[in-house]
Design a protein around this motif. Structure first.
Motif, PDB file in Angstrom:
ATOM      1  N   ALA A  59      12.907   6.090   7.140  1.00  0.00           N
ATOM      2  CA  ALA A  59      12.963   4.756   6.551  1.00  0.00           C
ATOM      3  C   ALA A  59      11.581   4.113   6.545  1.00  0.00           C
ATOM      4  O   ALA A  59      11.179   3.489   5.564  1.00  0.00           O
ATOM      5  CB  ALA A  59      13.952   3.882   7.309  1.00  0.00           C
ATOM      6  N   LEU A  60      10.838   4.299   7.634  1.00  0.00           N
ATOM      7  CA  LEU A  60       9.497   3.707   7.713  1.00  0.00           C
ATOM      8  C   LEU A  60       8.558   4.335   6.688  1.00  0.00           C
ATOM      9  O   LEU A  60       7.805   3.615   6.018  1.00  0.00           O
ATOM     10  CB  LEU A  60       8.909   3.882   9.118  1.00  0.00           C
ATOM     11  CG  LEU A  60       9.645   3.202  10.275  1.00  0.00           C
ATOM     12  CD1 LEU A  60       8.903   3.426  11.578  1.00  0.00           C
ATOM     13  CD2 LEU A  60       9.811   1.708  10.025  1.00  0.00           C
TER      14      LEU A  60
ATOM     15  N   ALA B 129      10.034   0.835   4.585  1.00  0.00           N
ATOM     16  CA  ALA B 129      10.854  -0.191   5.217  1.00  0.00           C
ATOM     17  C   ALA B 129      10.135  -0.752   6.444  1.00  0.00           C
ATOM     18  O   ALA B 129       9.440  -0.027   7.150  1.00  0.00           O
ATOM     19  CB  ALA B 129      12.198   0.395   5.635  1.00  0.00           C
ATOM     20  N   THR B 130      10.319  -2.048   6.697  1.00  0.00           N
ATOM     21  CA  THR B 130       9.801  -2.629   7.926  1.00  0.00           C
ATOM     22  C   THR B 130      10.702  -2.189   9.082  1.00  0.00           C
ATOM     23  O   THR B 130      11.794  -1.669   8.854  1.00  0.00           O
ATOM     24  CB  THR B 130       9.846  -4.162   7.859  1.00  0.00           C
ATOM     25  OG1 THR B 130      11.202  -4.548   7.635  1.00  0.00           O
ATOM     26  CG2 THR B 130       8.971  -4.691   6.740  1.00  0.00           C
ATOM     27  N   GLY B 131      10.228  -2.395  10.313  1.00  0.00           N
ATOM     28  CA  GLY B 131      11.029  -2.030  11.476  1.00  0.00           C
ATOM     29  C   GLY B 131      12.398  -2.674  11.464  1.00  0.00           C
ATOM     30  O   GLY B 131      13.413  -2.021  11.713  1.00  0.00           O
TER      31      GLY B 131
ATOM     32  N   ARG C 215      14.080  -3.821   8.868  1.00  0.00           N
ATOM     33  CA  ARG C 215      14.907  -3.285   7.796  1.00  0.00           C
ATOM     34  C   ARG C 215      15.472  -1.925   8.190  1.00  0.00           C
ATOM     35  O   ARG C 215      16.649  -1.633   7.969  1.00  0.00           O
ATOM     36  CB  ARG C 215      14.073  -3.158   6.516  1.00  0.00           C
ATOM     37  CG  ARG C 215      14.945  -2.881   5.315  1.00  0.00           C
ATOM     38  CD  ARG C 215      14.145  -2.653   4.056  1.00  0.00           C
ATOM     39  NE  ARG C 215      15.081  -2.269   3.015  1.00  0.00           N
ATOM     40  CZ  ARG C 215      15.716  -3.137   2.244  1.00  0.00           C
ATOM     41  NH1 ARG C 215      15.501  -4.409   2.382  1.00  0.00           N
ATOM     42  NH2 ARG C 215      16.584  -2.723   1.338  1.00  0.00           N
ATOM     43  N   ALA C 216      14.607  -1.092   8.796  1.00  0.00           N
ATOM     44  CA  ALA C 216      15.068   0.215   9.260  1.00  0.00           C
ATOM     45  C   ALA C 216      16.204   0.044  10.271  1.00  0.00           C
ATOM     46  O   ALA C 216      17.202   0.762  10.237  1.00  0.00           O
ATOM     47  CB  ALA C 216      13.911   0.989   9.887  1.00  0.00           C
TER      48      ALA C 216
ATOM     49  N   THR D  21      19.412  -1.295   8.262  1.00  0.00           N
ATOM     50  CA  THR D  21      19.990  -0.442   7.224  1.00  0.00           C
ATOM     51  C   THR D  21      20.234   0.992   7.688  1.00  0.00           C
ATOM     52  O   THR D  21      21.000   1.712   7.067  1.00  0.00           O
ATOM     53  CB  THR D  21      19.083  -0.394   5.977  1.00  0.00           C
ATOM     54  OG1 THR D  21      17.795   0.072   6.374  1.00  0.00           O
ATOM     55  CG2 THR D  21      18.952  -1.753   5.325  1.00  0.00           C
ATOM     56  N   VAL D  22      19.572   1.408   8.770  1.00  0.00           N
ATOM     57  CA  VAL D  22      19.724   2.798   9.217  1.00  0.00           C
ATOM     58  C   VAL D  22      20.313   2.891  10.628  1.00  0.00           C
ATOM     59  O   VAL D  22      21.367   3.479  10.834  1.00  0.00           O
ATOM     60  CB  VAL D  22      18.370   3.548   9.150  1.00  0.00           C
ATOM     61  CG1 VAL D  22      18.526   4.956   9.710  1.00  0.00           C
ATOM     62  CG2 VAL D  22      17.869   3.602   7.718  1.00  0.00           C
TER      63      VAL D  22
END
Lengths: 287, 239
Positions: free
Chosen positions: A181-182, A186-188, A190-191, A194-195
């Motif tokens: 994700a990164l 993606a920002t931390g 967001r990761a 979303t993950v």
């Protein structure tokens, strides 16, 4: 995966019919005696003088305040412990740092310490006889024998539940998906949302339910720190004990039945959610 | 984009994963980092992708110092060893992830995201699998989806960690050609890590042989075969 497990090929169960029947009967008897009989006993005792008497006892102001207090304490303690549990599990499983083993032991501490001892420790720490406690009293902040103390004791006792559920799941999942994700920009945060969070949601839900059940049912630590002030600091389990000691068995068991129902409700909630998402679960768990 | 690596070293605690290594990677090349496990090849790849940071040394992208760039700023398309696909998302959502993660004003419209994802699904020759979950895919399909997901962010380079490691021999051969084709179509500087010398020799323009955290030799496959620089290189590339 589950298909083969549920329909074993012929010849796997080679024990004679009698042995199988005997084993099954033993299990049924054990489950009945250990799980169902106590539950039925609680409800039948609560209703022994009719539903009217049970409802009347629950309508008393003391009973209502106990129910209210228990629900409010759980509403505060469970979300906080869910947040702390996620943070702790995240730190332990996704990062390497010195003192990790110590942190894991620390998380388990409430499991190994008797709740009564935990309650006493809080009384010693925040009570009027300690320096800190005296300072609190001087500033009119009541913790011992008051609502904040009950919340603290409940949080201490239920702290490990969420982290303990999450840590093995998060270790198994590793950190490759977060890293992916990164690299995708993606920002931390967001990761995480979303993950990580979708990947742990079932373990999280289970941890929260266990935490909630224990938060509502906690007796020892709360009994010590609450001071058992009737109508003010009595949670449901403590009220139940008080009523029982006063030979008010209908009132005691009615309240116990409500507590049992709350626990059953969380279990039903979990089953409904699992059933509702079973298709998605099947698709995402096979790996 | 061309990449320069200057005296790059990495230590994990007391152990040295990478002794100071230097390397120049020309723009648009297809590079193999070849070596046994523990040779530092994955560490080097992860430093390039911004997933690890070097203890000392510099990385330059197109001549500009990129050593301190965050993983998000690098815009490196990274394919992980076991692909690290998002299990709870469909193939479509996996590929769209990088586009949706962009800042609002740089984010394409929903229709544009759809167009781009479908174009990538065409590129990996799996046009009809957008609605599936990754658990419903074969190993080879998963690898190609991971490649499409990495390409979706319009990366400046492509980094692949053992991209064929988890596949059986037949699929491996097919996908080798697939990676070559994608590299030739996109023209991206591509670096892949492998422990399989045949794979490195067959696929790469330039092979970097590594051992114990050091670069043993850099050269075109034929040159390495013909003139191995050390006993290690000769023995490792013979098997």
């Amino acid at each position: 995966m589950s298909d083969t497990a549920m329909t074993p090929p012929l010849g796997v169960t080679t024990e004679p019919l009698l042995a199988r029947r005997l084993l099954i009967c033993t299990v049924i008897v054990l489950i009945s005696v250990l799980l169902f009989a106590p539950l039925i006993a609680v409800f039948s005792e609560a209703l022994s003088q009719g539903a009217g008497a049970a409802i009347q006892s629950l309508a008393s102001s003391d009973a209502r305040s106990a129910i209210r207090l228990t629900l409010i304490v759980a509403t505060i303690a469970v979300p906080l412990n869910a947040a702390f549990g996620i943070a702790a599990a995240w730190a332990i499983t996704k990062f390497d740092f010195r003192g990790k083993a110590f942190l894991i032991t620390l998380i388990d501490l409430p499991f190994s310490v008797s709740p009564v001892v935990a309650g006493l420790a809080l009384v010693l720490l925040f009570g009027a006889n300690s320096t800190f406690g005296a300072w609190l009293v001087a500033h009119d902040l009541k913790i011992v024998f008051a609502f904040p103390g009950i919340v603290l004791a409940t949080m201490f006792v239920t702290f490990p539940f969420v982290a303990r559920e999450l840590i093995p799941v998060m270790i198994e999942q590793g950190k490759a998906e977060e890293e992916a994700a990164l690299t995708l920009g993606a920002t931390g945060w967001r990761a995480f949302f979303t993950v990580t969070l979708p990947n742990i949601r079932w373990a999280l839900l289970y941890g929260v339910l266990l935490c909630n059940a224990r938060a509502m049912g906690e007796f020892g630590a709360v009994a010590v720190i609450s001071g058992k002030i009737r109508g003010q600091t009595t949670t449901m389990p403590i009220m139940i004990e008080m009523l029982y000691n006063e030979y008010l068995s209908v009132a005691a068991f009615s309240l116990a039945a409500v507590l049992a129902l709350l626990a059953l409700l969380t279990l039903i909630l979990k089953s409904v959610l699992e059933w509702r998402y079973s298709a998605l679960l099947a698709a995402t768990r096979r790996h | 984009m061309y990449i320069e690596i200057e005296e790059l070293a990495k230590e994990f605690g007391s152990s040295r994963a990478l002794h100071p290594v230097s390397l120049s990677i020309p723009s648009g090349a297809l590079i193999a980092l070849l070596g046994p496990s523990g040779s530092g090849k994955t560490t080097l790849l992860r430093i390039l992708g911004g997933l690890e940071f070097p203890t000392s040394g510099r990385v330059l992208f197109d001549g500009k110092d990129a050593t301190g760039l965050s993983v998000q700023e690098r815009r490196a398309g990274f394919v992980f060893q076991h692909y690290a696909l998002f299990k709870h998302m469909t193939v479509f959502e996996n590929i769209a992830y990088g586009l949706r993660a962009r800042k609002r004003r740089e984010r394409p419209t929903e229709a544009e995201i759809g167009r781009r994802v479908n174009r990538l699904l065409d590129l990996i020759q799996l046009p009809d699998i957008g609605a599936r979950y990754t658990s419903q895919l074969s190993g080879g399909q998963r690898q190609r989806v991971a490649l499409a997901r990495a390409l979706a962010i319009e990366p400046r380079m492509l980094l692949l960690d053992e991209p064929f490691g988890a596949l059986d021999a037949k699929v491996r051969k097919e996908l080798r050609q697939g990676l070559r084709d994608i590299h030739d179509t996109t023209g991206l500087t591509t670096i892949f890590v492998t422990h399989d010398q045949e794979e490195a020799m067959e696929l790469a323009d330039l092979v970097v042989v590594m051992s114990m955290g050091r670069i043993e030799q850099v050269g075109r496959p034929a040159d390495i075969r013909a003139r191995p620089a050390s006993t290690f290189v000769r023995e490792f590339t013979m098997t």
